[in-house]
Design a protein around this motif. Structure first.
Motif, mmCIF file in Angstrom:
data_model
loop_
_atom_site.group_PDB
_atom_site.id
_atom_site.type_symbol
_atom_site.label_atom_id
_atom_site.label_comp_id
_atom_site.label_asym_id
_atom_site.label_seq_id
_atom_site.Cartn_x
_atom_site.Cartn_y
_atom_site.Cartn_z
ATOM 1 N N ARG A 172 0.858 -1.204 0.000
ATOM 2 C CA ARG A 172 0.000 0.000 0.000
ATOM 3 C C ARG A 172 0.890 1.249 0.000
ATOM 4 N N ILE B 123 3.104 4.506 -0.407
ATOM 5 C CA ILE B 123 4.169 4.944 -1.320
ATOM 6 C C ILE B 123 4.753 3.752 -2.083
ATOM 7 N N ASP C 223 6.116 -7.386 1.286
ATOM 8 C CA ASP C 223 5.412 -6.786 2.422
ATOM 9 C C ASP C 223 5.278 -7.842 3.520
ATOM 10 N N ASP D 246 9.506 -10.139 6.605
ATOM 11 C CA ASP D 246 9.712 -9.010 7.519
ATOM 12 C C ASP D 246 11.126 -8.493 7.267
ATOM 13 N N VAL D 247 11.253 -7.258 6.812
ATOM 14 C CA VAL D 247 12.594 -6.758 6.445
ATOM 15 C C VAL D 247 13.528 -6.636 7.649
ATOM 16 N N ASN E 233 11.698 0.567 1.055
ATOM 17 C CA ASN E 233 10.609 1.488 1.381
ATOM 18 C C ASN E 233 9.851 1.104 2.648
ATOM 19 N N HIS F 262 13.434 0.162 9.955
ATOM 20 C CA HIS F 262 13.972 1.126 8.983
ATOM 21 C C HIS F 262 15.458 0.894 8.695
ATOM 22 N N MET G 95 14.458 4.718 1.264
ATOM 23 C CA MET G 95 13.456 5.705 1.659
ATOM 24 C C MET G 95 13.821 6.307 3.013
ATOM 25 N N SER G 96 14.236 7.573 2.961
ATOM 26 C CA SER G 96 14.490 8.312 4.206
ATOM 27 C C SER G 96 13.260 9.171 4.459
ATOM 28 N N TYR H 169 12.262 7.625 14.988
ATOM 29 C CA TYR H 169 12.011 7.634 13.532
ATOM 30 C C TYR H 169 13.052 8.534 12.840
ATOM 31 N N LYS I 219 15.887 7.494 10.117
ATOM 32 C CA LYS I 219 15.909 8.092 8.775
ATOM 33 C C LYS I 219 17.220 8.847 8.527
ATOM 34 N N GLY J 281 8.471 14.553 2.099
ATOM 35 C CA GLY J 281 7.826 15.341 3.157
ATOM 36 C C GLY J 281 6.585 14.590 3.600
ATOM 37 N N ILE K 5 3.232 12.895 3.394
ATOM 38 C CA ILE K 5 2.499 12.262 2.294
ATOM 39 C C ILE K 5 1.241 11.600 2.856
ATOM 40 N N THR L 244 -0.892 8.932 3.498
ATOM 41 C CA THR L 244 -0.951 7.454 3.513
ATOM 42 C C THR L 244 -1.422 7.019 4.903
ATOM 43 N N LEU M 156 0.355 5.797 7.064
ATOM 44 C CA LEU M 156 1.416 6.145 8.013
ATOM 45 C C LEU M 156 1.200 7.505 8.672
ATOM 46 N N THR M 157 0.532 8.422 7.948
ATOM 47 C CA THR M 157 0.321 9.761 8.510
ATOM 48 C C THR M 157 -1.110 9.951 9.031
HETATM 49 N N1 LIG Z 1 3.824 8.995 4.490
HETATM 50 C C1 LIG Z 1 4.744 9.917 4.738
HETATM 51 O O1 LIG Z 1 4.441 11.080 5.042
HETATM 52 C C2 LIG Z 1 6.201 9.573 4.660
HETATM 53 C C3 LIG Z 1 7.123 10.626 4.709
HETATM 54 C C4 LIG Z 1 8.480 10.332 4.646
HETATM 55 C C5 LIG Z 1 8.913 9.037 4.535
HETATM 56 N N2 LIG Z 1 7.988 8.028 4.493
HETATM 57 C C6 LIG Z 1 8.518 6.670 4.399
HETATM 58 O O2 LIG Z 1 7.982 6.054 3.241
HETATM 59 C C7 LIG Z 1 7.897 4.652 3.449
HETATM 60 C C8 LIG Z 1 6.499 4.159 3.098
HETATM 61 O O3 LIG Z 1 5.574 4.811 3.944
HETATM 62 P P1 LIG Z 1 4.021 4.896 3.667
HETATM 63 O O4 LIG Z 1 3.619 6.261 4.052
HETATM 64 O O5 LIG Z 1 3.678 4.369 2.339
HETATM 65 O O6 LIG Z 1 3.481 3.912 4.811
HETATM 66 P P2 LIG Z 1 2.303 2.818 4.811
HETATM 67 O O7 LIG Z 1 2.074 2.540 6.241
HETATM 68 O O8 LIG Z 1 1.175 3.258 3.967
HETATM 69 O O9 LIG Z 1 2.994 1.564 4.099
HETATM 70 C C9 LIG Z 1 4.080 0.916 4.693
HETATM 71 C C10 LIG Z 1 4.085 -0.535 4.196
HETATM 72 O O10 LIG Z 1 5.247 -1.175 4.781
HETATM 73 C C11 LIG Z 1 4.848 -2.457 5.257
HETATM 74 N N3 LIG Z 1 5.757 -2.872 6.335
HETATM 75 C C12 LIG Z 1 5.837 -2.377 7.581
HETATM 76 N N4 LIG Z 1 6.771 -3.018 8.289
HETATM 77 C C13 LIG Z 1 7.302 -3.941 7.468
HETATM 78 C C14 LIG Z 1 8.314 -4.911 7.619
HETATM 79 N N5 LIG Z 1 8.955 -5.069 8.785
HETATM 80 N N6 LIG Z 1 8.624 -5.712 6.560
HETATM 81 C C15 LIG Z 1 7.958 -5.585 5.371
HETATM 82 N N7 LIG Z 1 6.986 -4.677 5.182
HETATM 83 C C16 LIG Z 1 6.660 -3.861 6.208
HETATM 84 C C17 LIG Z 1 3.416 -2.259 5.724
HETATM 85 O O11 LIG Z 1 2.714 -3.500 5.841
HETATM 86 C C18 LIG Z 1 2.866 -1.335 4.643
HETATM 87 O O12 LIG Z 1 2.310 -2.046 3.569
HETATM 88 C C19 LIG Z 1 8.293 4.411 4.902
HETATM 89 O O13 LIG Z 1 9.672 4.061 4.977
HETATM 90 C C20 LIG Z 1 8.094 5.766 5.540
HETATM 91 O O14 LIG Z 1 8.883 5.947 6.684
HETATM 92 C C21 LIG Z 1 6.654 8.256 4.544
#
Ligand SMILES: NC(=O)c1ccc[n+]([C@@H]2O[C@H](COP(=O)([O-])OP(=O)(O)OC[C@H]3O[C@@H](n4cnc5c(N)ncnc54)[C@H](O)[C@@H]3O)[C@@H](O)[C@H]2O)c1
Length: 274
Positions: free
Chosen positions: A16, A18, A37, A58-59, A85, A140, A166-167, A181, A185, A212, A214, A216, A218-219
């Protein structure tokens, strides 16, 4: 179109947000995509929808990551692009902590609007547990290292490849209440630059994206604070996953062949230096 024809890409956390937007754009550009994922059901659904295939791991689990990359090598015989990511915000399983964050940050915002001074203390790092700190770094920072190490075992002999880590703007600007976090990052940025220097002789490029805010899952914890974030963003809105996906397409494609050790930051102007 066709910028990634014939390439094999693995994107972590691609079920899901990004990660999924990146997988979709990579597919449109002609790449074969592997969607990693933790969430098997969502990853398989996403893979079926865009025509990729899902690998569940699990990464933050070194052995599971090694096994996943062995599967990639067996099935595809190559790996051209890795996007690290997968991520968590650290609030996901702590609703009370997230509520405290929202409440106190809103109170601080109100104090600022009233002309200050800020009298509300956020006091979140003082409550951080060892377990939560380590969990955020494990997903991360360890996850990025585990995946890069395993990917290089495939990329090294081919003398080419693009790794995208992805930072976040938090990696350099920091933000109150997100110390773990931001530490993870920031660590990813240092790791990216160091690895970029190390593997350049093999023709492998390593860059980072520091998005910045985004829109999703996560926010989602931000709740009403989102409108404040949008108001503080020069381009006047929160970003969309696709805003980040295009940066990933550029870094993955040959158009960026002279870029390594760099950071692209789609952030609407919220933060102007990385
Ligand atoms: N959304 C933002 O504002 C934002 C800003 C800066 C950076 N980021 C970074 O972008 C990346 C993606 O974020 P997003 O907003 O799409 O988040 P999200 O929560 O929508 O998606 C994250 C995905 O990562 C998967 N995941 C989580 N832990 C995992 C693991 N241990 N192993 C495998 N998969 C795992 C989740 O199941 C999910 O599908 C992240 O690294 C986040 O820190 C996001």
């Amino acid at each position: 179109m066709n910028r990634l024809n014939g390439k094999v890409a693995l994107i972590t956390g691609a079920a899901r947000g990004i990660g999924l937007a990146i997988a979709r754009r990579f597919r449109e550009e002609g790449a074969e995509v592997v969607l990693n994922d933790l969430d098997a059901k969502a990853a398989e659904k996403a893979a079926a929808e865009i025509g990729g295939h899902a690998l569940i791991a699990d990464v933050s689990d070194s052995a599971a990551v090694a096994q996943m990359f062995e599967q990639v090598a067996t099935k595809h015989g190559r790996l051209d692009i890795l996007v690290n990511n997968a991520g968590i915000n650290g609030f996901d399983h702590r609703p009370a902590y997230a509520e405290l964050f929202r409440k106190r940050l809103s109170a601080q915002a109100m104090e600022l609007v009233m002309g200050g001074p800020v009298r509300t203390h956020l006091d979140l790092t003082v409550q951080e547990t060892d377990e939560d700190w380590q969990r955020i770094l494990a997903v991360h920072l360890n996850g990025t290292f585990f995946c890069c190490r395993a990917a290089l075992k495939i990329m090294n002999s081919r003398l080419s490849g693009s790794i995208i880590n992805m930072s976040s703007i938090m990696g350099t600007s920091g933000a109150p209440g997100t110390a773990a976090y931001a530490a993870a990052k920031g660590g990813i940025l240092g790791f990216t630059r160091s690895l970029a220097r190390e593997v350049a002789s093999r023709g492998i490029r390593v860059n980072a994206i520091a998005p910045g805010w985004i829109e999703t899952d996560l926010t989602a914890f931000l709740g009403k604070i989102k409108s404040l974030v949008a108001a503080q963003t020069p381009l006047g809105r929160i970003g969309k996953p696709d805003d980040v996906a295009w940066a990933a397409v550029y870094l993955a494609a040959d158009e960026s062949k002279f870029l390594t050790g760099q950071v692209l930051s789609p952030n609407g102007g919220w933060h102007m230096s990385q």
